[in-house]
Design a protein around this motif. Structure first.
Motif, short mmCIF file in Angstrom:
data_model
loop_
_atom_site.label_atom_id
_atom_site.label_comp_id
_atom_site.label_asym_id
_atom_site.label_seq_id
_atom_site.Cartn_x
_atom_site.Cartn_y
_atom_site.Cartn_z
N GLN A 1 16.45 18.61 -10.87
CA GLN A 1 15.04 18.34 -11.13
C GLN A 1 14.88 17.30 -12.22
OE1 GLN A 1 12.77 19.39 -9.33
NE2 GLN A 1 13.17 21.42 -8.52
N ARG B 1 0.78 2.40 2.42
CA ARG B 1 1.20 1.24 1.65
C ARG B 1 1.25 0.00 2.54
NH1 ARG B 1 6.23 -0.45 -0.73
NH2 ARG B 1 7.30 0.97 0.65
N GLU C 1 8.40 24.05 -8.28
CA GLU C 1 9.33 23.93 -9.40
C GLU C 1 9.47 22.49 -9.88
OE1 GLU C 1 13.89 25.26 -10.29
OE2 GLU C 1 12.98 25.71 -8.36
N GLY C 2 9.51 21.56 -8.90
CA GLY C 2 9.69 20.15 -9.24
C GLY C 2 8.56 19.64 -10.10
N GLU D 1 2.98 10.47 -7.60
CA GLU D 1 2.67 9.76 -6.37
C GLU D 1 2.57 10.76 -5.23
OE1 GLU D 1 4.14 5.20 -6.48
OE2 GLU D 1 5.61 6.62 -5.76
N ARG E 1 0.44 5.09 -3.54
CA ARG E 1 1.51 4.28 -2.98
C ARG E 1 1.02 3.35 -1.88
NH1 ARG E 1 6.93 3.81 -3.25
NH2 ARG E 1 7.94 3.70 -1.25
N THR E 2 -0.13 2.73 -2.12
CA THR E 2 -0.56 1.70 -1.17
C THR E 2 0.14 0.39 -1.48
OG1 THR E 2 -2.43 1.15 -2.56
CG2 THR E 2 -2.83 2.68 -0.77
N ARG E 3 0.79 0.31 -2.63
CA ARG E 3 1.68 -0.81 -2.90
C ARG E 3 2.76 -0.35 -3.87
NH1 ARG E 3 1.07 -3.09 -7.87
NH2 ARG E 3 -0.83 -2.64 -9.01
N ASP E 4 3.80 -1.15 -3.99
CA ASP E 4 4.87 -0.81 -4.92
C ASP E 4 4.41 -1.05 -6.34
OD1 ASP E 4 6.94 0.03 -3.38
OD2 ASP E 4 7.56 -2.00 -2.86
N TRP F 1 7.07 12.99 -6.99
CA TRP F 1 6.43 12.76 -5.70
C TRP F 1 5.86 14.10 -5.23
CZ3 TRP F 1 4.81 9.22 -2.28
CH2 TRP F 1 4.56 9.64 -0.97
N ALA G 1 1.64 17.08 11.44
CA ALA G 1 2.86 16.60 12.09
C ALA G 1 2.55 15.54 13.13
CB ALA G 1 3.59 17.78 12.73
N LEU H 1 -1.58 10.74 12.85
CA LEU H 1 -3.01 10.52 12.66
C LEU H 1 -3.25 9.35 11.70
CD1 LEU H 1 -4.32 14.16 12.22
CD2 LEU H 1 -4.14 12.81 14.29
N ALA H 2 -4.44 8.77 11.80
CA ALA H 2 -4.78 7.69 10.88
C ALA H 2 -4.95 8.24 9.47
CB ALA H 2 -6.06 7.00 11.32
N ASP I 1 -12.02 11.19 11.10
CA ASP I 1 -11.81 9.91 11.75
C ASP I 1 -12.05 10.13 13.23
OD1 ASP I 1 -9.79 7.18 11.31
OD2 ASP I 1 -10.18 7.93 13.30
N GLU J 1 -11.26 8.54 15.91
CA GLU J 1 -10.12 8.41 16.82
C GLU J 1 -9.18 9.60 16.70
OE1 GLU J 1 -8.37 4.65 15.98
OE2 GLU J 1 -10.15 3.64 16.72
N ASP J 2 -8.99 10.07 15.46
CA ASP J 2 -8.14 11.24 15.27
C ASP J 2 -8.73 12.45 15.98
OD1 ASP J 2 -6.52 9.72 13.80
OD2 ASP J 2 -7.02 10.57 11.85
#
Lengths: 375, 291
Positions: free
Chosen positions: A50, A276, B27-28, B46, B175-178, B191, B228, B231-232, B271, B273-274
């Motif tokens: 962790q 992204r 836990e993380g 993120e 996270r739409t960009r780095d 994460w 799973a 989907l958009a 959405d 379409e979804d």
């Protein structure tokens, strides 16, 4: 702490291992790892894992590699193979995940198929298009579509009054302000997103397209390049190198689905499903280099292109088939997507493509209008 | 430091105090929060939209008994929005009023505090949330870098202001960009993924108003099934909670069970379409989840 404990050495060794596998680990992150492990006890191996996850910050898409390396280093687990993705989903690869220099290293275990891809591209030689591309590269920065920036800059003449600088000038000159300072929002280049179809049917154009992509990445301020085939691969980072041959070879080695089948729809859906990546398309000029010959049904391609068109500033499809004067968008797939396209143009040669991309900033009637007239 | 130590003696204690605030952390996440607080580093969270990143920041602030100072990022955000701004109108007025007298126009009276400066002045009593940093541009990221490494701000007219202590800082990104590597490496990173069905059921039961346990579990299973699919916009945890709430309200209003879920679908999938994509399978998803 002048002398490091043996345990600390082991932890630092893990950081070194990560670096050699292409993860970017800064010294301060190693230090944070040591301090974190100390803080946590550590009471168990899980604590160390962790702490490593939190302080070394591996990219989420490389978690699999990270876990495998962790097991190998701390548990002595010899099995280093990364878990395979399920096959029915479109595989996605992001060129950014591994640093550029070591691009080939983490994938050396996969062997055969990959090296053959590099060979194939190596066998293609490019000649006589240097001058076209050089001229294109020079013209590109000023020719691409622009938008008003959201950030303002100081100017002398035109613009809105800059209150902050005005006040300082007033304070300095005791109430006198000879020339009011101004600020203005400058124009910035819109993103350019290039999606290259590398399926078997586009085989003879792929080398041209990659060459073009390399020039674009080198000269445009904001550009993203993806290849679509049976998979989706982001190759922008691989193309950043100045040396053309090196950049192309690296991109070629990175893409794994050369000259395969065509799954444009699923590949584009995968593109849109990753926030992204989908953000690259927002407000961008999107150029698709493909013949639009989709294997199987085109329903998915239609949905994907509709979604792309709602995000993009301008959505263009360049097909080599349009070089033929008898060409009409009459395949079921092209007919279905035509209403969403801003342009459907000839993409058969570098000259045609460069000319088209340089004209992106100029308005043109929608693709549907043009082709209705033609037929 | 001792106050911080007593609040966060171990990851388990952190998880427990988060649970008291009705936030279920795995836990993380608990470890990452613990390390961020104790190492004095910013925490970078993120994850997909709707997994509870902003919520985590809110409960951390409550847990520490601090005020949450939120800085929402957007493209074009700059120093005047994030650090400080002078109140020019008041300064000009003051100059005029002062006449012949001397006046300090760079006094605190004329300084408008923006989030970063606000946190800098009260590092012990505030938690800074820099929300959706991926929406800002690279220039702003660089500006933030300076703040996050030294926790100080330089105001040309006043000199450098440094924080007396290290404030707790939480950054979130979809996270739409780095993000720049320099920013990532300064932070403790976590994460946040979608929770498993069992944990999600616990979250729904905790967060939703008046939802039966069986409903929460069914919702969690159905939502996992829906996520799973390609989907958009996959539903986040907050949507799942709303769906459980909406279905419960409808059920009390007289719709029988599977029907209540179907009619409340609008709060889960947003959405068109979804919706069309899910429609053929939807009954089966709900049936499976209810069984």
């Amino acid at each position: 702490m002048s002398q490091l404990a043996p345990a600390a050495d082991h932890l630092l060794g893990f950081a070194r291992l990560l670096r050699s596998a292409g993860f970017a680990v800064a010294p301060e992150q190693s230090i944070a790892l040591l301090r974190g492990v100390t803080l946590l006890g550590p009471r168990s191996m899980e604590d160390i894992r962790q702490a490593a996850l939190a302080t070394l910050a591996p990219q989420p898409d490389r978690r699999g590699d990270f876990d495998a390396l962790f097991r190998a280093w701390f548990w002595g687990d010899a099995e280093l193979a990364a878990e395979g993705d399920s096959d029915d989903e479109t595989r996605v690869k992001d060129g950014n995940a591994a640093p550029e220099q070591e691009a080939e290293e983490p994938r050396s275990e996969k062997g055969g198929a990959l090296s053959s891809g590099a060979e194939r591209l190596g066998a293609r030689r490019f000649a006589g298009r240097g001058s076209t591309l050089a001229a294109f590269g020079r013209a590109l920065p000023t020719a691409l579509p622009v938008r008003r920036s959201l950030r303002s800059v100081r100017t002398r003449s035109r613009g809105e009054p800059d209150l902050r600088r005005s006040l300082r000038a007033i304070a300095r000159t005791d109430g006198d302000i000879p020339k009011p300072p101004k600020r203005r929002r400058p124009l910035v280049q819109r993103k350019l997103l290039l999606l290259i179809d590398i399926s078997g049917s586009m085989k003879q154009h792929t080398a041209d397209h990659l060459d073009l992509a390399h020039t674009i990445v080198r000269h445009a301020e904001r550009a993203e390049i993806f290849t679509i085939g049976t998979r989706l691969t982001r190759i922008t980072p691989s193309l950043k190198a100045a040396d053309r041959d090196a950049a192309l070879a690296r991109a070629a080695g990175f893409v794994e689905d050369w000259d395969g089948g065509t799954r444009i729809g699923p590949a584009l859906a995968a593109f849109l499903a990753i926030p992204r990546f989908a953000a690259f398309a927002r407000g961008a000029s999107v150029v698709l280099l493909t013949d639009g010959l989709e294997r199987g049904g085109h329903a998915e391609m239609e949905i994907a292109l509709r979604r792309l068109s709602t995000r993009a500033h301008r959505l263009s499809l360049c097909t080599p088939l349009a070089a033929d004067p008898r060409f009409r968008p009459e395949t079921a797939a092209l007919r279905a997507v035509l209403p969403f396209l801003d342009d459907l143009v000839d993409g058969s040669s570098l000259e045609a493509l460069t000319r088209f991309i340089l004209s992106l900033a100029r308005p043109a009637p929608a693709a549907e209008t043009i082709w209705r007239k033609a037929s | 430091m001792s106050r911080i130590e007593s609040i966060a003696p171990s990851p388990e204690a952190v998880a427990e105090s988060l649970a008291e605030q009705r936030y279920v952390a795995d836990e993380g996440l608990a470890t990452a929060i613990f390390l961020a607080i104790r190492l004095g580093k910013p925490l970078l969270l993120e994850g997909a939209p709707g997994v509870g990143k902003t919520e985590a920041a809110k409960v951390i602030a409550r847990m520490l008994g601090s005020e949450l100072v939120r800085l929402q990022c957007y493209e074009g955000i700059d120093a005047a929005h994030a650090l400080y701004e002078w109140n020019y109108q008041r300064q000009l007025l003051a100059i005029r009023q002062a006449g012949e007298h001397e006046i300090d126009i760079y006094d605190d009276r004329f300084l408008i505090e923006r989030p970063l400066l606000k946190v800098l002045r009260k590092p012990d009593a505030s938690v800074l949330l820099v929300d959706e940093i991926d929406r800002s541009d690279h220039e702003f990221e660089a500006l933030l870098l300076e703040f996050l490494s030294d926790f100080q701000i330089t105001i040309p007219e006043r000199g450098t202001l440094a924080a007396a202590a290290r404030p707790v800082v939480i950054l979130t990104s979809n996270r739409t960009r780095d993000l720049a590597e320099a920013l990532r490496r300064r932070c403790v990173y976590h994460w946040i993924g979608y929770p498993d069905a069992e944990r999600e059921a616990r979250i729904i039961a905790l967060r939703a108003g008046d939802v039966a346990e069986a409903t929460a579990r069914a919702v969690a299973r159905a939502v996992r099934d829906i996520r799973a699919r390609p989907l958009a916009k996959p539903p986040g945890i907050s949507e799942a909670i709303e769906w459980a709430n909406a279905a419960t309200v409808l059920e009390k209003g007289g719709s029988p069970w599977p029907e209540a879920f179907r009619r409340a679908i609008g709060v889960l999938v947003k959405d068109e379409e979804d919706l069309a994509y899910l429609a053929p399978d939807f009954d089966k998803i709900v049936e499976d989840a209810l069984s």
